[in-house]
Write a protein that holds these residues in place. Structure first.
Motif, PDB file in Angstrom:
ATOM      1  N   LEU A   1       0.846  -1.182   0.000  1.00 40.82           N
ATOM      2  CA  LEU A   1       0.000   0.000   0.000  1.00 40.82           C
ATOM      3  C   LEU A   1       0.880   1.229   0.000  1.00 40.82           C
ATOM      4  CD1 LEU A   1      -1.362  -2.342   1.958  1.00 40.82           C
ATOM      5  CD2 LEU A   1      -3.092  -0.590   2.302  1.00 40.82           C
ATOM      6  N   ALA A   2       0.659   2.132  -0.960  1.00 40.72           N
ATOM      7  CA  ALA A   2       1.429   3.373  -1.063  1.00 40.72           C
ATOM      8  C   ALA A   2       0.458   4.548  -1.018  1.00 40.72           C
ATOM      9  CB  ALA A   2       2.240   3.400  -2.358  1.00 40.72           C
ATOM     10  N   GLN A   3       0.834   5.592  -0.288  1.00 40.53           N
ATOM     11  CA  GLN A   3      -0.006   6.790  -0.169  1.00 40.53           C
ATOM     12  C   GLN A   3       0.517   7.868  -1.096  1.00 40.53           C
ATOM     13  OE1 GLN A   3      -0.034   8.839   3.642  1.00 40.53           O
ATOM     14  NE2 GLN A   3      -2.260   9.004   3.554  1.00 40.53           N
ATOM     15  N   ASP A   4      -0.388   8.437  -1.901  1.00 43.21           N
ATOM     16  CA  ASP A   4       0.029   9.481  -2.819  1.00 43.21           C
ATOM     17  C   ASP A   4      -0.024  10.843  -2.137  1.00 43.21           C
ATOM     18  OD1 ASP A   4      -2.638  10.101  -2.650  1.00 43.21           O
ATOM     19  OD2 ASP A   4      -3.134   9.433  -4.673  1.00 43.21           O
ATOM     20  N   GLN A   5       0.214  11.897  -2.913  1.00 41.01           N
ATOM     21  CA  GLN A   5       0.281  13.248  -2.357  1.00 41.01           C
ATOM     22  C   GLN A   5      -1.070  13.729  -1.843  1.00 41.01           C
ATOM     23  OE1 GLN A   5       3.064  14.861  -1.937  1.00 41.01           O
ATOM     24  NE2 GLN A   5       4.394  13.427  -3.039  1.00 41.01           N
ATOM     25  N   THR A   6      -2.158  13.174  -2.346  1.00 38.85           N
ATOM     26  CA  THR A   6      -3.498  13.584  -1.903  1.00 38.85           C
ATOM     27  C   THR A   6      -3.965  12.829  -0.667  1.00 38.85           C
ATOM     28  OG1 THR A   6      -4.599  11.960  -3.332  1.00 38.85           O
ATOM     29  CG2 THR A   6      -4.078  14.111  -4.289  1.00 38.85           C
ATOM     30  N   GLY A   7      -3.190  11.859  -0.214  1.00 37.44           N
ATOM     31  CA  GLY A   7      -3.581  11.096   0.966  1.00 37.44           C
ATOM     32  C   GLY A   7      -4.307   9.812   0.654  1.00 37.44           C
ATOM     33  N   ARG A   8      -4.564   9.518  -0.627  1.00 35.50           N
ATOM     34  CA  ARG A   8      -5.244   8.280  -0.990  1.00 35.50           C
ATOM     35  C   ARG A   8      -4.264   7.115  -0.949  1.00 35.50           C
ATOM     36  NH1 ARG A   8      -7.686   9.031  -6.740  1.00 35.50           N
ATOM     37  NH2 ARG A   8      -5.494   9.613  -7.056  1.00 35.50           N
ATOM     38  N   TRP A   9      -4.797   5.942  -0.610  1.00 34.84           N
ATOM     39  CA  TRP A   9      -3.989   4.724  -0.542  1.00 34.84           C
ATOM     40  C   TRP A   9      -4.177   3.923  -1.823  1.00 34.84           C
ATOM     41  CZ3 TRP A   9      -0.297   3.778   2.860  1.00 34.84           C
ATOM     42  CH2 TRP A   9      -0.295   4.478   4.080  1.00 34.84           C
ATOM     43  N   LEU A  10      -3.081   3.627  -2.486  1.00 35.12           N
ATOM     44  CA  LEU A  10      -3.091   2.840  -3.706  1.00 35.12           C
ATOM     45  C   LEU A  10      -2.519   1.462  -3.377  1.00 35.12           C
ATOM     46  CD1 LEU A  10      -1.647   5.544  -6.141  1.00 35.12           C
ATOM     47  CD2 LEU A  10      -4.060   5.084  -5.574  1.00 35.12           C
ATOM     48  N   VAL A  11      -3.264   0.414  -3.726  1.00 37.17           N
ATOM     49  CA  VAL A  11      -2.902  -0.949  -3.358  1.00 37.17           C
ATOM     50  C   VAL A  11      -2.422  -1.704  -4.584  1.00 37.17           C
ATOM     51  CG1 VAL A  11      -3.661  -3.085  -2.272  1.00 37.17           C
ATOM     52  CG2 VAL A  11      -4.633  -0.897  -1.537  1.00 37.17           C
ATOM     53  N   SER A  12      -1.242  -2.316  -4.463  1.00 40.52           N
ATOM     54  CA  SER A  12      -0.720  -3.211  -5.496  1.00 40.52           C
ATOM     55  C   SER A  12      -0.656  -4.605  -4.887  1.00 40.52           C
ATOM     56  CB  SER A  12       0.667  -2.767  -5.956  1.00 40.52           C
ATOM     57  OG  SER A  12       0.634  -1.468  -6.496  1.00 40.52           O
ATOM     58  N   PHE A  13      -1.469  -5.523  -5.402  1.00 38.86           N
ATOM     59  CA  PHE A  13      -1.578  -6.850  -4.813  1.00 38.86           C
ATOM     60  C   PHE A  13      -0.487  -7.778  -5.341  1.00 38.86           C
ATOM     61  CE2 PHE A  13      -5.890  -5.227  -4.282  1.00 38.86           C
ATOM     62  CZ  PHE A  13      -6.145  -5.582  -2.965  1.00 38.86           C
ATOM     63  N   PHE A  14      -0.057  -8.696  -4.473  1.00 36.01           N
ATOM     64  CA  PHE A  14       0.816  -9.768  -4.922  1.00 36.01           C
ATOM     65  C   PHE A  14       0.038 -10.693  -5.848  1.00 36.01           C
ATOM     66  CE2 PHE A  14       2.813  -9.043  -0.585  1.00 36.01           C
ATOM     67  CZ  PHE A  14       3.869  -8.307  -1.105  1.00 36.01           C
ATOM     68  N   PRO A  15       0.720 -11.460  -6.698  1.00 35.62           N
ATOM     69  CA  PRO A  15       0.003 -12.432  -7.538  1.00 35.62           C
ATOM     70  C   PRO A  15      -0.858 -13.363  -6.686  1.00 35.62           C
ATOM     71  CG  PRO A  15       2.267 -12.229  -8.273  1.00 35.62           C
ATOM     72  CD  PRO A  15       2.172 -11.438  -6.997  1.00 35.62           C
ATOM     73  N   SER A  16      -1.958 -13.824  -7.248  1.00 36.97           N
ATOM     74  CA  SER A  16      -2.934 -14.617  -6.493  1.00 36.97           C
ATOM     75  C   SER A  16      -2.318 -15.870  -5.887  1.00 36.97           C
ATOM     76  CB  SER A  16      -4.113 -14.999  -7.398  1.00 36.97           C
ATOM     77  OG  SER A  16      -3.649 -15.717  -8.543  1.00 36.97           O
ATOM     78  N   ALA A  17      -1.312 -16.448  -6.546  1.00 33.49           N
ATOM     79  CA  ALA A  17      -0.694 -17.674  -6.032  1.00 33.49           C
ATOM     80  C   ALA A  17       0.095 -17.420  -4.754  1.00 33.49           C
ATOM     81  CB  ALA A  17       0.217 -18.290  -7.089  1.00 33.49           C
ATOM     82  N   SER A  18       0.444 -16.158  -4.490  1.00 37.07           N
ATOM     83  CA  SER A  18       1.259 -15.847  -3.318  1.00 37.07           C
ATOM     84  C   SER A  18       0.475 -15.174  -2.208  1.00 37.07           C
ATOM     85  CB  SER A  18       2.428 -14.933  -3.727  1.00 37.07           C
ATOM     86  OG  SER A  18       3.244 -15.549  -4.692  1.00 37.07           O
ATOM     87  N   ARG A  19      -0.820 -14.917  -2.402  1.00 37.64           N
ATOM     88  CA  ARG A  19      -1.569 -14.167  -1.396  1.00 37.64           C
ATOM     89  C   ARG A  19      -1.878 -14.971  -0.153  1.00 37.64           C
ATOM     90  NH1 ARG A  19      -5.968 -11.031  -5.266  1.00 37.64           N
ATOM     91  NH2 ARG A  19      -4.421 -10.101  -6.675  1.00 37.64           N
ATOM     92  N   GLU A  20      -1.697 -16.289  -0.217  1.00 37.73           N
ATOM     93  CA  GLU A  20      -1.930 -17.100   0.973  1.00 37.73           C
ATOM     94  C   GLU A  20      -0.763 -17.034   1.940  1.00 37.73           C
ATOM     95  OE1 GLU A  20      -4.784 -18.460   1.627  1.00 37.73           O
ATOM     96  OE2 GLU A  20      -5.572 -17.780  -0.308  1.00 37.73           O
ATOM     97  N   GLY A  21       0.368 -16.491   1.482  1.00 33.74           N
ATOM     98  CA  GLY A  21       1.539 -16.392   2.344  1.00 33.74           C
ATOM     99  C   GLY A  21       1.457 -15.186   3.258  1.00 33.74           C
TER     100      GLY A  21
END
Length: 852
Positions: free
Chosen positions: A730-750
């Motif tokens: 999760l990265a926060q931009d200059q406006t304060g919004r949170w932008l989410v970049s997800f891991f590949p689906s095969a790795s989300r269980e980790g």
């Protein structure tokens, strides 16, 4: 916003616009009104206001109930007097006529009206009481779990024995004991053997061979277990747990604060608490003189602990359990039935269990466990076990035995042998009548000369520290003069507070585990540098004599000879400076490099630093810290900091500890990071706070609610916070919004186990399944994978990653192993590229691995 009152559909009473429950009858009114439910602050204010008015209304109702009761009592008294006056002088069955009848009916109607009103108010007042009581019980239960924290997944893992049990055996000394009818435990601690039983604790110096009783324990204290925990000896028995530290006895868990005082076993955990095995009441998790039972173990008498393959193994009198520390699974095997279990020890993938009918061995193949009973006739009544390098030593009612390559060998016929204690040079076998010291051919032997002190004796039992034979300087007091008189312990000298002083340089010895590395050693009683140098020279001169007599090592005599020591070695970091003893055992908790100094945190001896060929320490003994347990180390804005559950966050850059944040401000602490301008903290609940110039925390932001429970790490990239969670970044931009970049689906269980930000602003994260990712902007790239669970990550010349027991370096787009796979578990590491080496912190202490 609509400010019209809410009308309850049940009692038709008006409520405030922000109310969510009717303050008259408790009916939910969520869907009524147009108040937004998205704001937690507005909801909290609504709860508070609604609760205040509910409390005032409740007081008003009870006031009205009291007034109604008085009115009813007065009306019933008037009606009773009226009927009594009317019935005087009249026969039975007379009727009321005229005004008398109307007066009686008026009194009855008024009484009925007031009674109905009183019943209505009383029912309304008691309507929410059952729910409130249930809610209170739930809160108390959850608070107790959080406060006591009955988790045991941080137990200190076991170590290999420092002695080799092969070859011929000879008797070193036989020391008689008195006052014991039962011996339950023996341990080496600080160059002495301590024996516990129904007579208390006896201390035996192998140099003088004079037993002395330890005083300060409660009268009639039955000792059940002894454990050497660094510089203090834990004494567990029927009445609590005590600690012998220096020359004083202190209470660790007294009888008044324990649910059950029949303690049968005790071992420490890495978080500063203890596991307490009891008689008939199962396993308890103890911390700060409080203990809580771990469910699934109640009703059991625990006789042994072992830590193997990431699982905690518990032996009780009727069987075997294993689990992760919070839940346990029993072994329901026919071979384990109808026996009484008394001893447990493990080595690699093999478990040895002592019973009243011989020994049971279990080993793990590729698929499952294979169990084999060993009952050759002797030994039968097994009391204690110790294993080293595939050789098992057994103390039993029939004597001392050795098991190796499928054969039993009787080494001694001492009856009622009850406990074993292993050091780097001697084996102590204790019975109620005597303690016998043995030595094996080829094992290092302790000195009995008045000019040389005995080498440091490691912690023994299931958790022993690996040590190597090292030359020792002359002690301040020659052996034999420090033994207390019978039945007493010398008084404790007053503690002196002084700034950290460097330790004297010692000659290092070559490590047997890590190629081309050195594991220096610190003497038991450090003297001056001149004494250290003369000791090293005398040790080197004795090496040639020892090597010439190595062919006759099997024919040992009762006269002690100096230990054989490797030639002095050095490395590019430590040179010839000795490594302190505490950093060669299983108590290293963290490691960090600030560009000039190497900092090493320990679990029980403060924080150590190395600079300019000298070791310095901050701990409670020199007044540098108020507690010796270090949880983690960081470099924040170029300055080293330590975190402790007791002390909070401290700045230690100047060689002194300076408080940054107290423990009260770090109750929900998860991670801390910094850049050149800010120090920010990630707290539970997704809160991100900044440390201001006044030393307080001010809110910065909060991540989305979906990531509250999975947020693990916080970084600063271009001044903006970046949070690593199990699902993604999760990265926060200059406006304060949170932008989410997800891991590949095969790795989300980790689960995200380690993360850092590189010098180019890229964020790196390693998951529990071994996958490693980098993130730049909104793009996530998979860098590769390792076949182990990641433990730590450092960026030096490139990205370095440590698995469970293997070190990796990112090279050519993949992770390349560096050095051999270790037997030890890696806790942390620090590459020092300009010196072409890596400093490893393992459960065997500090080690050096050269960079190829």
């Amino acid at each position: 916003m609509d400010q019209s009152p809410k009308i309850c559909p049940r009692c038709q009473q008006a409520n405030f616009p922000i109310a969510e429950f009717c303050r008259h009858c408790g009916e939910p009114i969520f869907e009524m009104g147009s108040l937004s439910r998205r704001s937690m602050i507005s909801r909290a204010i609504g709860y508070i206001i609604d609760g205040m008015f509910w409390f005032l209304d409740e007081l008003g109702r009870w006031w009205e109930i009291g007034r109604l009761l008085l009115d009813l009592k007065s009306l019933r008294r008037r009606r009773s007097e009226f009927l009594k006056h009317f019935g005087a002088g009249k026969g039975d069955g007379a009727d009321l006529l005229g005004p008398d009848r109307e007066k009686l009916m008026s009194l009855s109607e008024e009484i009925s009206r007031l009674a109905t009103r009183e019943e209505f108010l009383r029912k309304r007042s008691w309507a929410l009481v059952p729910e409130l009581i249930l809610l209170l019980i739930v809160f108390v239960f959850i608070a107790g779990i959080v406060w006591i924290r009955p988790r045991t997944d941080l137990a200190i893992s076991g170590q290999d024995s420092p002695m080799v049990f092969q070859g011929g055996i000879s008797k070193f000394a036989e020391i008689p004991l008195s006052g014991f009818s039962v011996v339950t435990s023996a341990v080496w601690h600080g160059n002495q053997v301590f024996v516990g039983g129904d007579g208390g604790v006896a201390m035996i110096d192998p140099n003088t061979r004079n037993p002395a009783m330890v005083t300060g324990l409660p009268p009639g204290f039955f000792v059940r277990h002894l454990f050497s925990d660094g510089d203090r000896l834990l004494i567990a028995g029927y009445g609590g747990v005590f600690a012998l530290q220096g020359q004083t006895i202190t209470s660790v868990y007294d009888e008044a604060h324990l649910p059950i005082s029949l303690i049968n076993r005790v071992i420490p955990t890495m978080e500063g608490g203890h596991l307490l095995g009891t008689v008939g009441h199962g396993l308890f998790k103890g911390h700060n003189n409080l203990a809580a039972m771990i469910l699934g173990t109640q009703g059991l008498t625990l006789t042994g602990f072992a830590w193997m393959d990431g699982e905690l193994w518990l032996l009780h009198e009727r069987g075997l359990l294993r689990g992760d520390g919070s839940s346990f699974t029993p072994f329901a095997l026919q071979i384990l039935q109808n026996k009484i279990f008394s001893a447990l020890t493990v080595e690699k993938n093999t478990i040895y269990i002592g019973t009243n009918d011989g020994i049971i061995i279990g080993y793990r193949n590729d698929k499952n466990w294979v169990w084999t009973p060993l009952s050759p006739g002797e030994p039968k009544q097994v009391r204690d076990l110790s294993v080293a390098h595939g050789v098992l030593l057994i103390s039993s009612a029939e004597g001392l035995f050795r098991y190796f390559d499928g054969r039993f060998e009787k080494l001694a016929s001492t009856p009622n042998l009850s406990a074993l204690a292993v050091s780097s040079g001697l084996l102590a076998a204790a019975s109620p009548a005597q303690v016998t010291l043995y030595r094996f051919a080829g094992s290092p032997i302790i000195q009995t000369s008045a000019q040389t002190a005995a080498p440091a004796v490691p912690i023994v039992g299931s958790f022993v520290a690996r040590t190597m034979p090292v030359p020792q300087p002359p002690p301040v007091n020659p052996p034999g003069t420090s033994v207390p008189a019978q039945g007493s312990i010398p008084s404790q000298s007053p503690r002196q507070a002084f700034p950290p002083t460097p330790l004297p340089s010692q000659t290092p010895v070559q490590s047997a585990n890590v190629p081309n590395s050195t594991i220096p050693a610190l003497p038991e009683n450090p003297a001056s540098s001149a004494n250290s140098a003369s000791s090293a020279n005398s040790a080197n001169s004795s090496n040639s004599a020892n090597s010439s007599n190595s062919a006759n090592s099997a024919n040992l005599t009762d006269q002690a000879v100096p230990p054989s020591v490797s030639a002095p070695a050095s490395n590019a970091l430590f040179g010839s400076t000795a490594l302190p003893d505490i950093l060669r055992g299983p108590f290293v908790s963290s490691i960090v490099w600030d560009g000039r100094r190497l900092w090493v945190g320990t679990a029980n001896n403060g924080v150590w630093s190395f600079q300019n060929g000298e070791w310095s320490v901050l701990n409670t003994r020199n007044g540098g810290l108020t507690d010796d347990q270090i949880v983690s180390l960081w470099v924040l804005q170029g300055r080293p900091h330590l975190y402790s559950w007791i002390m909070g966050l401290l700045d230690i850059d100047s060689g002194r500890s300076v408080a940054v944040l107290s423990k009260d401000k770090l109750r929900d602490f998860l991670y801390v990071t910094s850049d050149s301008n800010n120090i920010m903290l990630l707290l539970q609940g997704g809160f991100i706070k900044r440390l201001n110039s006044l030393g307080d925390l001010e809110p910065v932001s909060r991540i989305p609610e979906d990531f509250f429970k999975t947020a693990r790490y916080l970084h600063l990239v271009n001044g903006q916070p970046v949070v690593v969670a199990d699902q993604g970044i999760l990265a926060q931009d200059q406006t304060g919004r949170w932008l989410v970049s997800f891991f590949p689906s095969a790795s989300r269980e980790g689960r995200a186990l380690t993360s850092l930000v590189g010098p180019d602003g890229q964020v790196y994260a390693a998951l529990s399944n071994g996958d490693v990712f980098s993130a730049s902007g909104k793009k996530i790239t998979r860098l590769g994978s390792i076949d182990q669970k990641p433990r730590s990550m450092v960026f030096a010349d490139t990205l370095w990653l440590a698995g469970t027991n293997q070190l990796y370096r990112l090279s050519g787009g993949s992770f390349v192993p560096v050095g051999p796979r270790l037997r030890e578990t890696i806790i942390g590491f620090q590459p020092i590229v300009d010196k072409r080496l890596v400093v490893l912190a393992t459960n065997f202490g500090i080690q050096i691995v050269p960079i190829p």
